[in-house]
Design a protein around this motif. Structure first.
Motif, mmCIF file in Angstrom:
data_model
loop_
_atom_site.group_PDB
_atom_site.id
_atom_site.type_symbol
_atom_site.label_atom_id
_atom_site.label_comp_id
_atom_site.label_asym_id
_atom_site.label_seq_id
_atom_site.Cartn_x
_atom_site.Cartn_y
_atom_site.Cartn_z
ATOM 1 N N MET A 1 61.079 48.450 102.654
ATOM 2 C CA MET A 1 61.649 48.009 104.270
ATOM 3 C C MET A 1 61.336 46.296 104.028
ATOM 4 S SD MET A 1 62.623 47.794 107.200
ATOM 5 C CE MET A 1 62.996 47.082 108.630
ATOM 6 N N ASN A 2 60.657 46.180 104.358
ATOM 7 C CA ASN A 2 60.255 44.524 103.352
ATOM 8 C C ASN A 2 61.078 43.934 101.986
ATOM 9 O OD1 ASN A 2 59.816 41.546 104.123
ATOM 10 N ND2 ASN A 2 57.594 41.285 103.176
ATOM 11 N N ASP A 3 61.045 44.377 100.427
ATOM 12 C CA ASP A 3 62.102 44.465 99.964
ATOM 13 C C ASP A 3 63.340 44.301 100.586
ATOM 14 O OD1 ASP A 3 60.021 43.864 98.417
ATOM 15 O OD2 ASP A 3 60.456 46.608 97.204
ATOM 16 N N PHE A 4 63.590 45.859 100.976
ATOM 17 C CA PHE A 4 65.015 45.716 101.283
ATOM 18 C C PHE A 4 65.800 44.505 102.102
ATOM 19 C CE2 PHE A 4 68.362 47.100 103.969
ATOM 20 C CZ PHE A 4 69.397 47.714 103.121
ATOM 21 N N ASN A 5 65.164 44.145 103.288
ATOM 22 C CA ASN A 5 65.711 42.783 103.991
ATOM 23 C C ASN A 5 65.452 41.737 102.918
ATOM 24 O OD1 ASN A 5 65.344 44.343 106.297
ATOM 25 N ND2 ASN A 5 62.860 43.255 106.653
ATOM 26 N N ASN A 6 64.461 41.130 102.212
ATOM 27 C CA ASN A 6 64.460 39.929 101.996
ATOM 28 C C ASN A 6 65.553 40.052 99.998
ATOM 29 O OD1 ASN A 6 62.080 39.112 102.512
ATOM 30 N ND2 ASN A 6 60.905 39.900 100.880
ATOM 31 N N ILE A 7 65.823 41.415 99.756
ATOM 32 C CA ILE A 7 66.966 41.604 98.537
ATOM 33 C C ILE A 7 68.420 41.937 98.900
ATOM 34 C CG2 ILE A 7 67.184 43.067 96.499
ATOM 35 C CD1 ILE A 7 64.381 43.037 96.060
ATOM 36 N N TRP A 8 68.426 42.668 99.939
ATOM 37 C CA TRP A 8 69.720 43.443 100.392
ATOM 38 C C TRP A 8 70.573 42.807 101.162
ATOM 39 C CZ3 TRP A 8 72.018 46.200 96.652
ATOM 40 C CH2 TRP A 8 71.113 46.727 95.531
ATOM 41 N N ALA A 42 70.194 55.136 102.892
ATOM 42 C CA ALA A 42 69.907 55.789 102.873
ATOM 43 C C ALA A 42 69.066 56.185 101.656
ATOM 44 C CB ALA A 42 71.214 56.761 102.668
ATOM 45 N N ALA A 43 69.547 55.243 100.503
ATOM 46 C CA ALA A 43 68.840 55.300 99.682
ATOM 47 C C ALA A 43 67.754 54.100 98.769
ATOM 48 C CB ALA A 43 69.491 55.457 98.358
ATOM 49 N N ARG A 44 67.627 53.989 100.736
ATOM 50 C CA ARG A 44 65.767 53.035 99.803
ATOM 51 C C ARG A 44 65.556 52.693 99.225
ATOM 52 N NH1 ARG A 44 65.887 54.722 105.063
ATOM 53 N NH2 ARG A 44 64.238 55.058 105.484
ATOM 54 N N SER A 45 64.689 54.484 99.332
ATOM 55 C CA SER A 45 63.822 54.747 98.486
ATOM 56 C C SER A 45 63.851 54.519 96.903
ATOM 57 C CB SER A 45 62.805 56.069 98.887
ATOM 58 O OG SER A 45 64.231 56.544 98.462
ATOM 59 N N SER A 46 64.939 54.629 96.079
ATOM 60 C CA SER A 46 64.922 54.281 95.023
ATOM 61 C C SER A 46 66.037 53.205 94.834
ATOM 62 C CB SER A 46 65.898 55.966 94.826
ATOM 63 O OG SER A 46 67.492 55.165 94.886
ATOM 64 N N LEU A 47 66.271 52.327 95.316
ATOM 65 C CA LEU A 47 66.794 51.128 95.075
ATOM 66 C C LEU A 47 65.580 50.419 94.433
ATOM 67 C CD1 LEU A 47 68.394 49.846 98.420
ATOM 68 C CD2 LEU A 47 69.509 51.336 95.866
ATOM 69 N N GLY A 48 64.874 50.148 94.875
ATOM 70 C CA GLY A 48 63.528 49.300 93.413
ATOM 71 C C GLY A 48 64.383 49.020 92.359
ATOM 72 N N SER A 49 64.334 50.397 91.555
ATOM 73 C CA SER A 49 64.877 50.091 90.226
ATOM 74 C C SER A 49 66.376 49.467 89.853
ATOM 75 C CB SER A 49 64.964 51.668 89.420
ATOM 76 O OG SER A 49 66.095 52.306 89.538
ATOM 77 N N ILE A 50 66.703 48.637 90.649
ATOM 78 C CA ILE A 50 68.405 48.164 90.509
ATOM 79 C C ILE A 50 67.934 47.364 89.678
ATOM 80 C CG2 ILE A 50 70.020 47.386 91.285
ATOM 81 C CD1 ILE A 50 69.721 50.594 91.382
ATOM 82 N N MET A 51 68.484 46.603 88.781
ATOM 83 C CA MET A 51 68.529 45.525 88.186
ATOM 84 C C MET A 51 69.134 43.861 88.428
ATOM 85 S SD MET A 51 65.766 45.819 86.056
ATOM 86 C CE MET A 51 65.940 45.096 84.860
ATOM 87 N N ASN A 52 70.356 44.404 89.062
ATOM 88 C CA ASN A 52 70.940 43.759 89.790
ATOM 89 C C ASN A 52 71.993 43.960 90.729
ATOM 90 O OD1 ASN A 52 73.539 41.538 90.345
ATOM 91 N ND2 ASN A 52 74.021 41.491 88.101
ATOM 92 N N PHE A 54 73.844 42.581 93.954
ATOM 93 C CA PHE A 54 74.992 42.824 93.605
ATOM 94 C C PHE A 54 76.189 43.490 93.336
ATOM 95 C CE2 PHE A 54 78.520 39.384 93.497
ATOM 96 C CZ PHE A 54 79.047 39.728 94.955
ATOM 97 N N ALA A 55 75.582 43.349 91.795
ATOM 98 C CA ALA A 55 76.994 44.491 90.878
ATOM 99 C C ALA A 55 76.871 45.810 91.663
ATOM 100 C CB ALA A 55 76.244 43.708 89.413
ATOM 101 N N TYR A 56 75.504 46.388 91.472
ATOM 102 C CA TYR A 56 74.727 47.602 92.244
ATOM 103 C C TYR A 56 75.943 47.722 93.561
ATOM 104 C CZ TYR A 56 72.982 52.195 93.877
ATOM 105 O OH TYR A 56 72.727 53.113 94.101
ATOM 106 N N GLY A 57 76.000 46.731 94.318
ATOM 107 C CA GLY A 57 76.113 47.113 95.892
ATOM 108 C C GLY A 57 77.542 47.005 95.933
ATOM 109 N N VAL A 58 78.194 45.683 95.054
ATOM 110 C CA VAL A 58 79.206 45.737 94.972
ATOM 111 C C VAL A 58 80.671 47.024 94.585
ATOM 112 C CG1 VAL A 58 81.396 44.473 93.761
ATOM 113 C CG2 VAL A 58 79.769 43.219 94.818
ATOM 114 N N SER A 59 80.006 47.518 93.326
ATOM 115 C CA SER A 59 80.220 49.271 92.943
ATOM 116 C C SER A 59 80.510 50.172 93.850
ATOM 117 C CB SER A 59 79.997 49.735 91.302
ATOM 118 O OG SER A 59 78.480 50.030 92.397
ATOM 119 N N ILE A 60 79.407 49.979 94.638
ATOM 120 C CA ILE A 60 79.298 51.027 96.298
ATOM 121 C C ILE A 60 80.474 50.254 96.717
ATOM 122 C CG2 ILE A 60 78.087 52.254 97.936
ATOM 123 C CD1 ILE A 60 75.406 51.711 96.097
ATOM 124 N N LEU A 61 80.569 49.186 96.774
ATOM 125 C CA LEU A 61 81.767 48.631 98.151
ATOM 126 C C LEU A 61 83.069 48.821 97.581
ATOM 127 C CD1 LEU A 61 81.358 47.202 100.735
ATOM 128 C CD2 LEU A 61 81.468 45.404 99.636
#
Length: 158
Positions: A1-8, A42-52, A54-61
């Motif tokens: 939860m804390n990583d999600f708030n700090n990164i995303w 929904a995928a927050r448990s697997s987001l820790g391995s994402i290196m970039n 912003f780029a990952y989010g933009v591709s989904i967006l």
């Protein structure tokens, strides 16, 4: 939860700008970003391995925005059954409409045979794509593509 708030969460405004650029609407951009965050959450448990992130989010967006654009354009196309009758078309008299119809029928005859045939079955005979597919032996997707190409060609002639 804390990583999600700090990164995303800090990326929300950047995501909004990307969505606004693609959709050209503030409300649609907000909705797309909200949908993105629902998917990310929904995928927050697997987001820790994402290196970039912003780029990952933009591709989904980007995919979300493309889906929204496709849905909007699909809603804009009006089925033939709901189109106004020829004599009630605004700005044209009955004789002008007959001339336009004659012209369109002439242009329709100039279409490639497969486009002409499926368009006639769809627009004149009122058949569904599934039935046209069965009669012609073509896939429903191919039939839809042929009808769309034929309509586009005729639209450009008007």
């Amino acid at each position: 939860m804390n990583d999600f708030n700090n990164i995303w969460i800090p990326l929300a405004e950047r995501f909004y700008r990307v969505a606004f650029h693609l959709l050209e609407s503030g409300q649609d951009a907000e909705d797309a970003v909200q949908e993105l965050y629902l998917k990310l959450w929904a995928a927050r448990s697997s987001l820790g391995s994402i290196m970039n992130p912003f780029a990952y989010g933009v591709s989904i967006l980007k995919n979300i925005c493309i889906d929204r654009i496709r849905r909007q354009s699909a809603r804009k196309t009006e089925p033939l059954e709901k189109a106004p009758p020829l004599e009630t078309a605004p700005g044209q008299g009955r004789s002008e409409m007959k001339d336009t119809l004659r012209y369109l029928l002439g242009e329709m005859e100039k279409l490639p045979p497969n486009q002409r045939d499926v368009l006639k079955m769809r627009a004149v005979d009122g058949l569904e794509y599934e039935e046209i597919s069965q009669r012609t032996g073509l896939s429903q997707v191919h039939v839809r593509v042929l009808v769309a190409k034929a309509r586009k060609t005729l639209r450009s002639k008007i």
